[in-house]
Design an enzyme around this catalytic site. Structure first.
Site: not given
Ligand code: MRU
Length: 351
Positions: A49-50, A91, A197, A238, A248-249
């Site tokens: 999560g960012a 990352r 997630q 992100d 985003n994801k």
């Molecule tokens: O690969 P991840 O689980 O780190 O991806 C997270 C996301 O895409 C979240 O939606 C994003 O980081 C926002 S978290 C507030």
């Protein structure tokens, strides 16, 4: 209260995190005592999560410094420079990680006069990153709550909640605010293949908070939206480019397209630390490509025929014209995003 445990905790000489790869089956706290463990935790998504990556990466600088036991300020500064990329680039897509690492190193090294003051400044700055993120989550929650007052069925993707930030989340913060206000709320969490997630983390933390949540397979979300069962969509981000394109994801862009087709609002919620003002558009955002094994297997069980290829991009970019508004701690930003984003960033960071 299991879901209220912050994702990252500083314990004097090490970091404690919930290993998110094991949720919801097991709530296991692991300790991070050196840079290699920090990078490993980031890369295998034990912490993710960012904004949480920003808070964690900041504290990881302290354990990385302690690990080498520097004997001079120059040695310590050189170790931190090494960690700028080692930890900051662990990352590539979530800009919060590199942003926080750069900020903490720059401020600590600029203010320190000796080794002890450098370490103290690192801890102080790392705590400031987390505290500011917590405050940003509260403001995003307040602003998002105002926008979502009339919405009772809300869709979200991946996890942008407590587990992904140092506070109540970005996309999930308005849900917590609605629940606290006693408003009717039913969250549809798309499962978020391949690492789930949504199914594992969003469902876990919302359920723990007593919020009504239904997990929906990724492939079922578009028809659910088109059949009129969803009032609004809200996701995290992100990295957001200067023109409002938002990474985003993987899968987010499909939910944005379905929302547009159904005529419901599609909100992106993120702190301004997620904005990369140096990138003109989303086409410049580096998309993390993860190991194909995450698609081939679920927890060690093979799903695909041996020898078949799999692709595993971790993020996609939602074009700005599909985004109704970007909810930040500096206000609700609307099109033209180039102007609203530039104004908000210069207000928060100074021009
Ligand atoms: O690969 P991840 O689980 O780190 O991806 C997270 C996301 O895409 C979240 O939606 C994003 O980081 C926002 S978290 C507030």
């Amino acid at each position: 209260m299991k879901g209220r445990t912050p994702p990252t905790v500083w314990a004097n000489d090490h970091i404690q995190i919930i290993d998110q790869t094991l949720l919801p089956t097991e709530v296991k706290i692991i300790e991070i005592r050196n840079a290699a463990q920090a990078v490993d935790a980031i890369q295998r998504l034990a912490i993710r999560g960012a904004p949480a990556l920003g808070a964690f990466g900041s504290l990881a600088l302290v354990v990385a410094l302690d690990e080498v036991q520097p004997s001079s300020l120059a040695e310590a500064t050189s170790r931190l420079e090494q960690c700028r990329t080692l930890i900051g680039d662990a990352r590539p897509t979530a800009v919060n990680l590199r942003w926080a690492v750069d900020r903490v190193i720059d401020r600590a090294t600029n203010s320190a006069s000796d080794l002890a003051s450098l370490r103290t400044a690192l801890i102080r700055e790392a705590h400031a990153v987390a505290a500011e993120d917590e405050a940003a989550c509260n403001e995003i929650g307040r602003l998002g709550h105002e926008l979502l007052r009339e919405a009772s069925v809300i869709g979200t993707h991946c996890n942008a909640g407590r587990l992904a930030t140092a506070g109540t989340g970005t996309a999930l913060a308005p849900m917590y605010a609605k629940a606290e206000a006693g408003e009717p709320l039913h969250v549809l969490a798309s499962e978020t293949r391949p690492l789930l997630q949504g199914a594992r983390l969003t469902a876990w933390e919302l359920d723990d908070a007593g919020i009504d949540v239904t997990v929906v397979p990724d492939g079922a979300m578009a028809s659910t939206v088109l059949s009129g069962q969803v009032d609004a969509y809200i996701v995290g981000a992100d990295r957001i480019a200067a023109n409002g394109d938002a990474a985003n994801k993987i899968g987010t862009v499909g939910h944005a397209l379905a929302s547009r087709e159904a005529g419901i609002p599609f909100y992106v919620a993120a702190p301004t630390s997620t904005i990369d003002i140096g990138l003109a558009s989303g086409s410049h955002i580096e998309i993390e490509q993860r190991d194909a094994v995450e698609v081939h297997e679920i927890r060690g069980s093979r799903l695909t025929p041996k020898g078949v290829a799999a692709s595993n991009p971790a993020f996609d970019v939602t074009p700005n014209h599909l985004i109704t508004a970007i909810i930040t701690e500096a206000g609700v930003l609307r099109a033209p995003f180039k102007d609203s984003i530039a104004e908000a960033v210069s207000r928060v960071r100074g021009s």
